[in-house]
Scaffold this active site. Structure first.
Site, PDB file in Angstrom:
ATOM      1  N   ARG A 125       0.846  -1.201   0.000  1.00  0.00           N
ATOM      2  CA  ARG A 125       0.000   0.000   0.000  1.00  0.00           C
ATOM      3  C   ARG A 125       0.874   1.241   0.000  1.00  0.00           C
ATOM      4  NH1 ARG A 125      -3.239   0.891   4.585  1.00  0.00           N
ATOM      5  NH2 ARG A 125      -4.512   2.311   3.381  1.00  0.00           N
ATOM      6  N   LYS A 191       3.513  -7.601  11.668  1.00  0.00           N
ATOM      7  CA  LYS A 191       2.732  -7.727  10.438  1.00  0.00           C
ATOM      8  C   LYS A 191       2.854  -9.129   9.833  1.00  0.00           C
ATOM      9  CE  LYS A 191       1.372  -5.376   6.336  1.00  0.00           C
ATOM     10  NZ  LYS A 191       0.903  -4.131   5.822  1.00  0.00           N
ATOM     11  N   ARG A 327       0.145   6.361  18.543  1.00  0.00           N
ATOM     12  CA  ARG A 327       0.891   7.505  19.101  1.00  0.00           C
ATOM     13  C   ARG A 327       1.187   7.240  20.567  1.00  0.00           C
ATOM     14  NH1 ARG A 327      -1.599  12.410  19.899  1.00  0.00           N
ATOM     15  NH2 ARG A 327      -3.585  11.349  19.767  1.00  0.00           N
TER      16      ARG A 327
HETATM   17  C1  BTN Z   1       0.281  -3.920   2.217  1.00  0.00           C
HETATM   18  O1  BTN Z   1       1.039  -2.966   1.985  1.00  0.00           O
HETATM   19  O2  BTN Z   1       0.052  -4.303   3.366  1.00  0.00           O
HETATM   20  C2  BTN Z   1      -0.376  -4.657   1.080  1.00  0.00           C
HETATM   21  C3  BTN Z   1       0.488  -5.772   0.543  1.00  0.00           C
HETATM   22  C4  BTN Z   1      -0.136  -6.515  -0.609  1.00  0.00           C
HETATM   23  C5  BTN Z   1       0.833  -7.498  -1.241  1.00  0.00           C
HETATM   24  C6  BTN Z   1       0.163  -8.356  -2.260  1.00  0.00           C
HETATM   25  S1  BTN Z   1       1.177  -9.733  -2.741  1.00  0.00           S
HETATM   26  C7  BTN Z   1       0.059 -10.101  -4.039  1.00  0.00           C
HETATM   27  C8  BTN Z   1      -0.388  -8.781  -4.634  1.00  0.00           C
HETATM   28  N1  BTN Z   1       0.524  -8.342  -5.668  1.00  0.00           N
HETATM   29  C9  BTN Z   1       1.194  -7.236  -5.320  1.00  0.00           C
HETATM   30  O3  BTN Z   1       2.048  -6.669  -6.013  1.00  0.00           O
HETATM   31  N2  BTN Z   1       0.796  -6.835  -4.104  1.00  0.00           N
HETATM   32  C10 BTN Z   1      -0.231  -7.691  -3.563  1.00  0.00           C
END
Ligand code: BTN
Length: 332
Positions: A125, A191, A327
């Site tokens: 993201r 995570k 925070r």
């Molecule tokens: C995040 O930032 O938490 C979201 C991560 C999402 C990763 C997945 S892996 C499969 C799909 N292809 C990508 O390039 N990203 C998502």
């Protein structure tokens, strides 16, 4: 799926976990022993370091469960199977989301699921990179066509995160899983997975979405240092080699069932589950949006899936997007 690269074919031969001599491997693949050695070096770069013992040959030191279409298909229930036009497993791709974004133009009415062993440009993201080494995690995308306006599928990311948690629970991860709005999956504060939606806006009550999900099943040490936040993987949680095909099937089942419920009943059936899983409600947070940082106490998630923030003067503000950070200072 037909494997093309020598290193992937080699991996497939070794995926039984037994020792294989360089000579036998060379014969099976129709190449020299030195070409086999080169392929082992390639695998080393992917983070898979083979054990090599003179007189016995090569072996994968840890169990590797390579993804197979037929095995994932078998994990799917009838509803999931009937909802999909295609299930694709790829060895290597830039990003499974980008792959389906390209396919969608020619597949306007087909729901397509895709898994990859390796992503060279995995996306997270907010423009971040998603570390995606070979053969060790789940990289999944699903192209889905909704008979709804884009505005009606706000909140979709929440239901995908809940579906991912349900899949992990079915797999056996009973305790410690929480969610951070709008779609981060955590295990004891670290995570474990994330969701990335790419919306293809259309009109007259139609829109298509590529739903991407990444789950850490096993991050090799070599790649761990590239991750810039506390993380965890399933191997660490269960102390067992992850059964990736099973996880892939459970994930797809849960996502498809969640989407079907969402199409019929909207977001409401999911909100209670979200509130039970949210790890930030009641805490001092800051919300980082494209227009700046807003401080407050995370109050709730609304029935529309918005983040409700209790700000200065007890004013409640609602947000559709942004990144929540904990925070340590107390002021609102
Ligand atoms: C995040 O930032 O938490 C979201 C991560 C999402 C990763 C997945 S892996 C499969 C799909 N292809 C990508 O390039 N990203 C998502």
């Amino acid at each position: 799926m037909k494997r093309t690269k020598t290193s992937y074919k080699l991996l497939e031969l070794l995926s039984d976990g037994d020792f294989h001599s360089g000579e036998a491997l060379g014969q099976s693949l129709g190449i020299t022993r030195s070409a086999i050695w080169k392929a082992t070096q390639q695998l080393d770069q992917y983070g898979i370091t083979l054990e090599s013992i003179p007189g016995r040959g090569y072996r994968i030191p840890h169990n590797i469960d390579l993804l197979k279409e037929q095995v994932i298909q078998k994990e799917l229930d009838n509803t999931a199977q009937n909802s999909l036009s295609n299930l694709i497993v790829l060895d290597e791709i830039a990003s499974t989301n980008d792959y389906l974004l390209e396919l969608q133009a020619k597949n306007k009415d087909k729901n397509i699921a895709c898994f990859a062993e390796y992503q060279t440009k995995g996306r997270g993201r907010r423009g971040r990179r998603w570390v995606a080494p070979f053969g060790t995690n789940i990289y999944h995308s699903l192209l889905w066509h909704f008979k709804k306006d884009p505005a009606e599928i706000v909140g979709l990311s929440l239901i995908i995160a809940i579906a991912t948690v349900n899949a992990l629970k079915h797999y056996g991860l009973k305790d410690g899983i929480t969610l951070k709005w709008p779609n981060d999956i955590y295990w004891n504060g670290r995570k474990l997975g994330g969701v990335l939606l790419d919306m293809i806006a259309e009109h007259h009550g139609y829109c298509s979405v590529v739903i991407g999900v990444g789950i850490n099943t096993y991050i090799p040490d070599k790649h761990a240092k590239q991750i810039d936040q506390p993380w965890v993987d399933i191997q660490h949680i269960t102390n067992l080699p992850p059964r990736r095909n099973q996880i892939a099937g459970l994930l797809l089942n849960e996502i498809i069932h969640a989407i079907l419920t969402f199409e019929e009943k909207g977001l409401e059936p999911f909100i209670k589950a979200w509130r039970n899983l949210d790890n930030m409600i009641g805490k001092n947070v800051s919300l980082h949006t494209s227009s700046g940082e807003i401080k407050g106490i995370m109050d709730d998630v609304s029935n529309k899936g918005e983040l409700v923030l209790l700000c200065e003067n007890n004013e409640k503000k609602r947000f559709f997007s942004g990144e929540v950070r904990l925070r340590l200072d107390k002021g609102k």
